[in-house]
Design a protein around this motif. Structure first.
Motif, PDB file in Angstrom:
ATOM      1  N   LEU A  26      -7.021   5.700  -3.985  1.00 34.60           N
ATOM      2  CA  LEU A  26      -6.745   5.260  -2.619  1.00 34.60           C
ATOM      3  C   LEU A  26      -6.299   3.799  -2.597  1.00 34.60           C
ATOM      4  N   ASP A  27      -6.905   2.987  -3.447  1.00 32.79           N
ATOM      5  CA  ASP A  27      -6.503   1.573  -3.542  1.00 32.79           C
ATOM      6  C   ASP A  27      -5.054   1.457  -4.013  1.00 32.79           C
ATOM      7  N   ARG A  28      -4.721   2.241  -5.039  1.00 30.13           N
ATOM      8  CA  ARG A  28      -3.354   2.171  -5.573  1.00 30.13           C
ATOM      9  C   ARG A  28      -2.339   2.718  -4.565  1.00 30.13           C
ATOM     10  N   LEU A  29      -2.731   3.740  -3.824  1.00 29.01           N
ATOM     11  CA  LEU A  29      -1.834   4.253  -2.777  1.00 29.01           C
ATOM     12  C   LEU A  29      -1.504   3.155  -1.769  1.00 29.01           C
ATOM     13  N   GLN A  30      -2.528   2.447  -1.325  1.00 30.25           N
ATOM     14  CA  GLN A  30      -2.293   1.394  -0.343  1.00 30.25           C
ATOM     15  C   GLN A  30      -1.492   0.237  -0.943  1.00 30.25           C
TER      16      GLN A  30
END
Length: 287
Positions: free
Chosen positions: A218-222
Protein backbone atom coordinates in the motif's frame (compact mmCIF):
# COMPACT_ATOMS: atom_id res chain seq x y z
CA UNK A 1 1.46 19.07 -19.42
CA UNK A 2 0.26 15.94 -21.18
CA UNK A 3 -0.04 15.78 -24.96
CA UNK A 4 -2.08 13.22 -26.83
CA UNK A 5 -0.60 11.55 -29.91
CA UNK A 6 -4.03 11.41 -31.57
CA UNK A 7 -5.14 14.55 -33.42
CA UNK A 8 -6.07 16.03 -36.80
CA UNK A 9 -5.41 19.38 -38.45
CA UNK A 10 -6.41 20.92 -41.78
CA UNK A 11 -5.25 24.23 -43.23
CA UNK A 12 -6.15 25.71 -46.60
CA UNK A 13 -4.75 28.70 -48.46
CA UNK A 14 -6.16 30.32 -51.59
CA UNK A 15 -3.57 32.13 -53.73
CA UNK A 16 -3.35 33.43 -57.29
CA UNK A 17 -1.85 30.17 -58.52
CA UNK A 18 -4.55 27.98 -56.96
CA UNK A 19 -5.52 26.40 -53.63
CA UNK A 20 -3.04 24.74 -51.26
CA UNK A 21 -4.38 22.38 -48.59
CA UNK A 22 -2.56 20.45 -45.85
CA UNK A 23 -4.13 17.63 -43.84
CA UNK A 24 -2.15 16.14 -40.95
CA UNK A 25 -3.28 13.05 -39.04
CA UNK A 26 -1.51 11.78 -35.94
CA UNK A 27 -2.06 8.52 -34.04
CA UNK A 28 -0.20 6.77 -31.24
CA UNK A 29 3.09 5.03 -31.99
CA UNK A 30 6.06 3.91 -29.98
CA UNK A 31 8.40 6.24 -31.88
CA UNK A 32 8.09 9.20 -34.26
CA UNK A 33 7.14 8.01 -37.73
CA UNK A 34 6.09 10.37 -40.52
CA UNK A 35 4.75 9.81 -44.01
CA UNK A 36 4.22 12.44 -46.72
CA UNK A 37 1.91 12.45 -49.73
CA UNK A 38 3.03 15.31 -51.98
CA UNK A 39 2.32 16.38 -55.58
CA UNK A 40 5.32 15.93 -57.86
CA UNK A 41 6.01 19.68 -57.89
CA UNK A 42 6.55 19.66 -54.13
CA UNK A 43 8.69 16.51 -53.76
CA UNK A 44 11.79 18.51 -52.91
CA UNK A 45 10.08 19.76 -49.73
CA UNK A 46 10.05 16.38 -47.99
CA UNK A 47 13.31 16.77 -46.06
CA UNK A 48 12.57 20.33 -44.81
CA UNK A 49 9.14 19.07 -43.74
CA UNK A 50 10.70 16.16 -41.84
CA UNK A 51 12.97 18.57 -39.98
CA UNK A 52 9.98 20.69 -38.95
CA UNK A 53 8.14 17.68 -37.54
CA UNK A 54 11.18 16.46 -35.60
CA UNK A 55 11.49 19.87 -33.93
CA UNK A 56 7.84 19.94 -32.84
CA UNK A 57 6.90 16.30 -32.10
CA UNK A 58 8.67 13.45 -30.35
CA UNK A 59 6.29 10.49 -30.77
CA UNK A 60 3.40 9.41 -32.94
CA UNK A 61 2.64 8.16 -36.43
CA UNK A 62 2.05 11.29 -38.52
CA UNK A 63 0.55 11.31 -42.01
CA UNK A 64 0.85 14.57 -43.96
CA UNK A 65 -1.03 15.13 -47.21
CA UNK A 66 -0.65 18.17 -49.47
CA UNK A 67 -3.03 18.89 -52.33
CA UNK A 68 -2.73 21.69 -54.89
CA UNK A 69 -5.61 22.72 -57.15
CA UNK A 70 -4.33 25.10 -59.88
CA UNK A 71 -6.41 28.18 -60.54
CA UNK A 72 -8.42 27.92 -63.75
CA UNK A 73 -8.30 31.26 -65.55
CA UNK A 74 -10.64 32.46 -68.31
CA UNK A 75 -7.84 34.02 -70.34
CA UNK A 76 -7.98 33.52 -74.15
CA UNK A 77 -5.79 30.71 -75.49
CA UNK A 78 -2.52 32.04 -76.85
CA UNK A 79 -0.57 30.20 -79.52
CA UNK A 80 3.10 30.52 -80.42
CA UNK A 81 2.47 31.05 -84.15
CA UNK A 82 6.15 31.15 -85.12
CA UNK A 83 6.84 27.80 -83.50
CA UNK A 84 3.66 26.33 -85.02
CA UNK A 85 4.76 27.40 -88.53
CA UNK A 86 8.16 25.80 -88.04
CA UNK A 87 6.56 22.53 -86.90
CA UNK A 88 4.18 22.46 -89.86
CA UNK A 89 7.00 23.16 -92.34
CA UNK A 90 9.08 20.39 -90.81
CA UNK A 91 6.12 18.00 -91.02
CA UNK A 92 5.56 18.89 -94.70
CA UNK A 93 9.20 18.21 -95.51
CA UNK A 94 8.93 14.78 -93.92
CA UNK A 95 5.67 14.13 -95.80
CA UNK A 96 7.46 14.66 -99.15
CA UNK A 97 9.80 11.80 -98.32
CA UNK A 98 7.03 9.31 -97.53
CA UNK A 99 4.44 7.45 -99.61
CA UNK A 100 0.79 8.26 -98.90
CA UNK A 101 1.59 10.75 -96.12
CA UNK A 102 -0.97 11.32 -93.38
CA UNK A 103 -2.48 14.82 -93.27
CA UNK A 104 -1.12 17.01 -90.52
CA UNK A 105 -3.38 16.90 -87.42
CA UNK A 106 -3.74 20.38 -85.85
CA UNK A 107 -4.20 18.83 -82.39
CA UNK A 108 -0.85 17.08 -82.78
CA UNK A 109 0.76 20.47 -83.39
CA UNK A 110 -1.03 21.96 -80.36
CA UNK A 111 0.22 19.17 -78.11
CA UNK A 112 3.85 20.04 -78.89
CA UNK A 113 5.65 21.66 -75.99
CA UNK A 114 5.71 25.44 -76.26
CA UNK A 115 2.97 25.82 -78.86
CA UNK A 116 0.36 26.77 -76.27
CA UNK A 117 1.50 29.78 -74.25
CA UNK A 118 0.59 29.31 -70.58
CA UNK A 119 1.18 31.48 -67.55
CA UNK A 120 4.43 30.56 -65.87
CA UNK A 121 4.08 29.49 -62.21
CA UNK A 122 6.77 30.59 -59.79
CA UNK A 123 7.39 27.15 -58.24
CA UNK A 124 9.90 28.47 -55.72
CA UNK A 125 7.39 30.97 -54.32
CA UNK A 126 4.69 28.28 -54.34
CA UNK A 127 6.90 25.94 -52.28
CA UNK A 128 7.63 28.70 -49.76
CA UNK A 129 3.89 29.22 -49.28
CA UNK A 130 3.39 25.47 -48.87
CA UNK A 131 6.09 25.39 -46.15
CA UNK A 132 4.52 28.30 -44.30
CA UNK A 133 1.09 26.67 -44.50
CA UNK A 134 2.54 23.41 -43.18
CA UNK A 135 3.99 25.21 -40.15
CA UNK A 136 0.52 26.63 -39.48
CA UNK A 137 -1.12 23.20 -39.78
CA UNK A 138 1.52 21.67 -37.51
CA UNK A 139 0.81 24.25 -34.79
CA UNK A 140 -2.91 23.51 -35.09
CA UNK A 141 -2.13 19.81 -34.70
CA UNK A 142 -0.12 20.52 -31.54
CA UNK A 143 -2.97 22.59 -30.11
CA UNK A 144 -5.38 19.73 -30.74
CA UNK A 145 -2.96 17.27 -29.13
CA UNK A 146 -2.65 19.57 -26.10
CA UNK A 147 -6.43 19.86 -25.77
CA UNK A 148 -6.92 16.10 -25.90
CA UNK A 149 -3.96 15.67 -23.52
CA UNK A 150 -5.79 17.78 -20.94
CA UNK A 151 -8.85 15.55 -21.26
CA UNK A 152 -6.70 12.45 -20.83
CA UNK A 153 -5.10 13.97 -17.73
CA UNK A 154 -8.53 14.57 -16.22
CA UNK A 155 -9.46 10.93 -16.80
CA UNK A 156 -6.20 9.73 -15.25
CA UNK A 157 -6.56 11.98 -12.21
CA UNK A 158 -10.07 10.62 -11.56
CA UNK A 159 -8.71 7.08 -11.49
CA UNK A 160 -5.80 8.08 -9.27
CA UNK A 161 -8.31 9.42 -6.77
CA UNK A 162 -10.24 6.13 -6.94
CA UNK A 163 -7.07 4.11 -6.26
CA UNK A 164 -6.27 6.42 -3.34
CA UNK A 165 -9.71 5.72 -1.92
CA UNK A 166 -9.18 1.95 -2.20
CA UNK A 167 -5.80 2.19 -0.45
CA UNK A 168 -7.08 4.46 2.31
CA UNK A 169 -10.08 2.22 2.87
CA UNK A 170 -7.93 -0.89 3.17
CA UNK A 171 -5.07 0.45 5.28
CA UNK A 172 -6.94 0.75 8.66
CA UNK A 173 -8.30 -2.78 8.20
CA UNK A 174 -4.86 -4.43 8.15
CA UNK A 175 -4.53 -4.99 11.98
CA UNK A 176 -8.06 -6.39 12.12
CA UNK A 177 -7.46 -8.77 9.19
CA UNK A 178 -4.18 -10.03 10.68
CA UNK A 179 -5.81 -10.59 14.05
CA UNK A 180 -8.73 -12.45 12.41
CA UNK A 181 -6.29 -14.70 10.58
CA UNK A 182 -4.41 -15.37 13.81
CA UNK A 183 -7.60 -16.34 15.61
CA UNK A 184 -8.67 -18.62 12.75
CA UNK A 185 -5.42 -20.59 12.96
CA UNK A 186 -5.58 -20.90 16.75
CA UNK A 187 -9.22 -21.99 16.61
CA UNK A 188 -8.46 -24.53 13.90
CA UNK A 189 -5.65 -26.05 15.94
CA UNK A 190 -7.95 -26.31 18.96
CA UNK A 191 -10.64 -27.98 16.87
CA UNK A 192 -8.15 -30.54 15.62
CA UNK A 193 -6.90 -31.09 19.16
CA UNK A 194 -3.35 -30.85 17.93
CA UNK A 195 -0.63 -30.52 20.53
CA UNK A 196 1.64 -27.71 19.41
CA UNK A 197 4.45 -26.00 21.22
CA UNK A 198 3.07 -22.53 22.10
CA UNK A 199 6.39 -20.88 21.35
CA UNK A 200 6.63 -22.58 17.96
CA UNK A 201 3.02 -21.62 17.20
CA UNK A 202 3.75 -18.03 18.08
CA UNK A 203 6.78 -18.01 15.77
CA UNK A 204 4.73 -19.40 12.89
CA UNK A 205 2.00 -16.86 13.50
CA UNK A 206 4.55 -14.05 13.41
CA UNK A 207 5.96 -15.33 10.10
CA UNK A 208 2.47 -15.64 8.66
CA UNK A 209 1.65 -12.10 9.75
CA UNK A 210 4.79 -10.82 8.06
CA UNK A 211 3.96 -12.61 4.82
CA UNK A 212 0.35 -11.43 4.89
CA UNK A 213 1.03 -7.82 5.84
CA UNK A 214 0.20 -5.65 2.80
CA UNK A 215 1.17 -2.32 4.38
CA UNK A 216 4.37 -2.20 2.32
CA UNK A 217 2.44 -2.75 -0.92
CA UNK A 218 0.00 0.00 0.00
CA UNK A 219 2.90 2.35 0.74
CA UNK A 220 4.49 1.64 -2.63
CA UNK A 221 1.16 2.11 -4.40
CA UNK A 222 0.79 5.56 -2.89
CA UNK A 223 4.41 6.38 -3.75
CA UNK A 224 3.77 5.49 -7.40
CA UNK A 225 0.55 7.52 -7.40
CA UNK A 226 2.48 10.54 -6.16
CA UNK A 227 5.07 10.04 -8.90
CA UNK A 228 2.35 9.83 -11.56
CA UNK A 229 0.92 13.16 -10.37
CA UNK A 230 4.40 14.67 -10.37
CA UNK A 231 4.92 13.46 -13.94
CA UNK A 232 1.86 15.45 -15.04
CA UNK A 233 3.77 18.66 -14.28
CA UNK A 234 6.75 17.82 -16.52
CA UNK A 235 7.15 19.98 -19.60
CA UNK A 236 8.90 17.22 -21.53
CA UNK A 237 7.01 14.32 -23.21
CA UNK A 238 6.26 11.77 -20.49
CA UNK A 239 4.30 8.99 -22.17
CA UNK A 240 7.04 6.40 -21.76
CA UNK A 241 7.53 7.29 -18.09
CA UNK A 242 3.82 6.99 -17.41
CA UNK A 243 3.76 3.63 -19.15
CA UNK A 244 6.56 2.43 -16.85
CA UNK A 245 4.69 3.69 -13.78
CA UNK A 246 1.58 1.80 -14.89
CA UNK A 247 3.66 -1.38 -14.92
CA UNK A 248 4.93 -0.67 -11.41
CA UNK A 249 1.41 0.03 -10.12
CA UNK A 250 0.20 -3.20 -11.65
CA UNK A 251 3.07 -5.10 -10.04
CA UNK A 252 2.09 -3.85 -6.58
CA UNK A 253 -1.59 -4.61 -7.22
CA UNK A 254 -0.68 -8.19 -8.18
CA UNK A 255 1.37 -8.62 -5.01
CA UNK A 256 -1.50 -7.16 -2.98
CA UNK A 257 -3.84 -9.77 -4.41
CA UNK A 258 -1.42 -12.65 -3.91
CA UNK A 259 -0.98 -11.80 -0.21
CA UNK A 260 -4.71 -11.43 0.42
CA UNK A 261 -5.98 -13.20 3.55
CA UNK A 262 -9.33 -11.43 3.55
CA UNK A 263 -12.01 -11.01 0.90
CA UNK A 264 -11.78 -7.24 1.36
CA UNK A 265 -8.13 -7.28 0.30
CA UNK A 266 -8.95 -9.40 -2.72
CA UNK A 267 -11.76 -7.05 -3.76
CA UNK A 268 -9.54 -3.99 -3.31
CA UNK A 269 -6.78 -5.58 -5.41
CA UNK A 270 -9.26 -6.35 -8.20
CA UNK A 271 -10.67 -2.82 -8.14
CA UNK A 272 -7.19 -1.30 -8.25
CA UNK A 273 -6.13 -3.51 -11.16
CA UNK A 274 -9.22 -2.50 -13.14
CA UNK A 275 -8.43 1.19 -12.56
CA UNK A 276 -4.78 0.69 -13.53
CA UNK A 277 -5.80 -1.07 -16.75
CA UNK A 278 -8.10 1.83 -17.61
CA UNK A 279 -5.22 4.23 -17.08
CA UNK A 280 -2.81 2.09 -19.06
CA UNK A 281 -5.10 2.18 -22.09
CA UNK A 282 -5.21 5.98 -21.94
CA UNK A 283 -1.47 6.30 -21.37
CA UNK A 284 -0.83 4.56 -24.73
CA UNK A 285 -2.10 7.73 -26.43
CA UNK A 286 0.17 10.12 -24.51
CA UNK A 287 3.26 11.52 -26.24
Amino acid sequence: MLQSMTAFARCELSIDEGILCWEIRSVNHRYLEHNFKLPETFRSLEWPLRDKIKKELSRGKVECTLTFSPQIKNNPIQINLELSKQLIQAAEQISELTINPTPINPFTVLSWSGVLITDQINHELLQEKALALFAQALQELKQNRNREGKELQTLLEERLVSIDMEVNKLRPLIPEMLDNQRQKIITRCQELAVSIDPQRLEQELVLLAQKSDVAEELDRLQTHLTEVRHTFTNKEPCGRRLDFLMQELNREANTLGSKAIDVRTTQAAVNIKVLIEQMREQVQNIE
